[in-house]
Design an enzyme around this catalytic site. Sequence first.
Site, PDB file in Angstrom:
ATOM      1  N   HIS A  32      -4.007   1.067   7.937  1.00 33.81           N
ATOM      2  CA  HIS A  32      -2.688   1.693   7.869  1.00 33.81           C
ATOM      3  C   HIS A  32      -2.698   2.857   6.867  1.00 33.81           C
ATOM      4  CE1 HIS A  32       1.853   1.374   7.907  1.00 33.81           C
ATOM      5  NE2 HIS A  32       1.629   2.125   6.838  1.00 33.81           N
ATOM      6  N   GLU A  33      -3.240   2.598   5.669  1.00 30.77           N
ATOM      7  CA  GLU A  33      -3.228   3.636   4.624  1.00 30.77           C
ATOM      8  C   GLU A  33      -4.180   4.778   4.972  1.00 30.77           C
ATOM      9  OE1 GLU A  33      -0.829   3.501   2.652  1.00 30.77           O
ATOM     10  OE2 GLU A  33      -0.320   1.425   3.103  1.00 30.77           O
ATOM     11  N   GLN A  84       2.939  10.073   1.312  1.00 28.92           N
ATOM     12  CA  GLN A  84       4.250   9.424   1.353  1.00 28.92           C
ATOM     13  C   GLN A  84       5.131   9.796   0.168  1.00 28.92           C
ATOM     14  OE1 GLN A  84       2.455   5.297   2.242  1.00 28.92           O
ATOM     15  NE2 GLN A  84       4.406   5.286   3.339  1.00 28.92           N
ATOM     16  N   GLY A 140       0.844  -1.190   0.000  1.00 26.05           N
ATOM     17  CA  GLY A 140       0.000   0.000   0.000  1.00 26.05           C
ATOM     18  C   GLY A 140       0.879   1.240   0.000  1.00 26.05           C
ATOM     19  N   HIS A 174      -2.596   7.193   7.221  1.00 27.49           N
ATOM     20  CA  HIS A 174      -1.673   8.115   6.548  1.00 27.49           C
ATOM     21  C   HIS A 174      -2.385   9.393   6.113  1.00 27.49           C
ATOM     22  CE1 HIS A 174       2.255   6.304   6.244  1.00 27.49           C
ATOM     23  NE2 HIS A 174       1.792   5.164   5.778  1.00 27.49           N
ATOM     24  N   CYS A 176       6.130   0.041   7.432  1.00 24.08           N
ATOM     25  CA  CYS A 176       5.719   1.216   6.651  1.00 24.08           C
ATOM     26  C   CYS A 176       6.888   1.691   5.801  1.00 24.08           C
ATOM     27  CB  CYS A 176       5.281   2.339   7.596  1.00 24.08           C
ATOM     28  SG  CYS A 176       4.752   3.834   6.720  1.00 24.08           S
ATOM     29  N   LEU A 177       6.607   2.032   4.557  1.00 20.70           N
ATOM     30  CA  LEU A 177       7.652   2.513   3.647  1.00 20.70           C
ATOM     31  C   LEU A 177       8.213   3.858   4.096  1.00 20.70           C
ATOM     32  CD1 LEU A 177       5.975   1.540   0.241  1.00 20.70           C
ATOM     33  CD2 LEU A 177       7.786   0.309   1.453  1.00 20.70           C
TER      34      LEU A 177
HETATM   35 NI    NI Z   1       2.832   3.371   5.712  1.00 22.88          NI
END
Ligand code: NI
Length: 185
Positions: A138-139, A49, A44, A142, A96-97
């Site tokens: 999670h997304e 991000q 995701g 964000h 998480c990226l």
């Molecule tokens: Ni993330």
Amino acid sequence: MRPIVIYGEDILHRVAHAVTSFDSSLIDLVNDMFETMDAAPGVGLAAPQIGVPLRVFVYDYPTDDGTPRRGVAINPQLFVSPTEVRDPDAADEEGCLSFPGERYPLIRAESGILRALNIDGTPFEMECDGWFARIMQHEFDHLNGIIYVDRLASPFDRAAAKVMKRQGWGIPGASWMPGVDNLDA
Ligand code: NI
């Protein structure tokens, strides 16, 4: 492809804005998001991000029977089941990226319903459970300026704070480029 910003960059910690025009720049953004998510690789990716303060995320996670489940959610609403009270140690680990190379256990709701718009502004609704429900939570977080590490219980919150200090994160300016930078470096 676009660089992914890391914890500490202001845009990650702010509420993103609703999308109001469904035009070619939105299509370009979503295409870049899919490309960046695939290269990372990730399941995701939310627009903040990659430095864009809009309420958009993409996801790519197979169903239990292996069918790809890939899409974009614009201006989403997420309705989740109450979170079960249990031992954080026993929770599944999340990553998480924008906090690359680390994973921590986090309790999430088991199921939910996502309501969002697709790329041409058409509403859709999707039921989600298990890992897919985790990704949606999670997304969605964000888009409200919340990173999963902000939700960690002790002692994982302290572990994440140590990593942040060691890596020099938590202040603006850090990012990485999928396919170029080695996450484990
Ligand atoms: Ni993330």
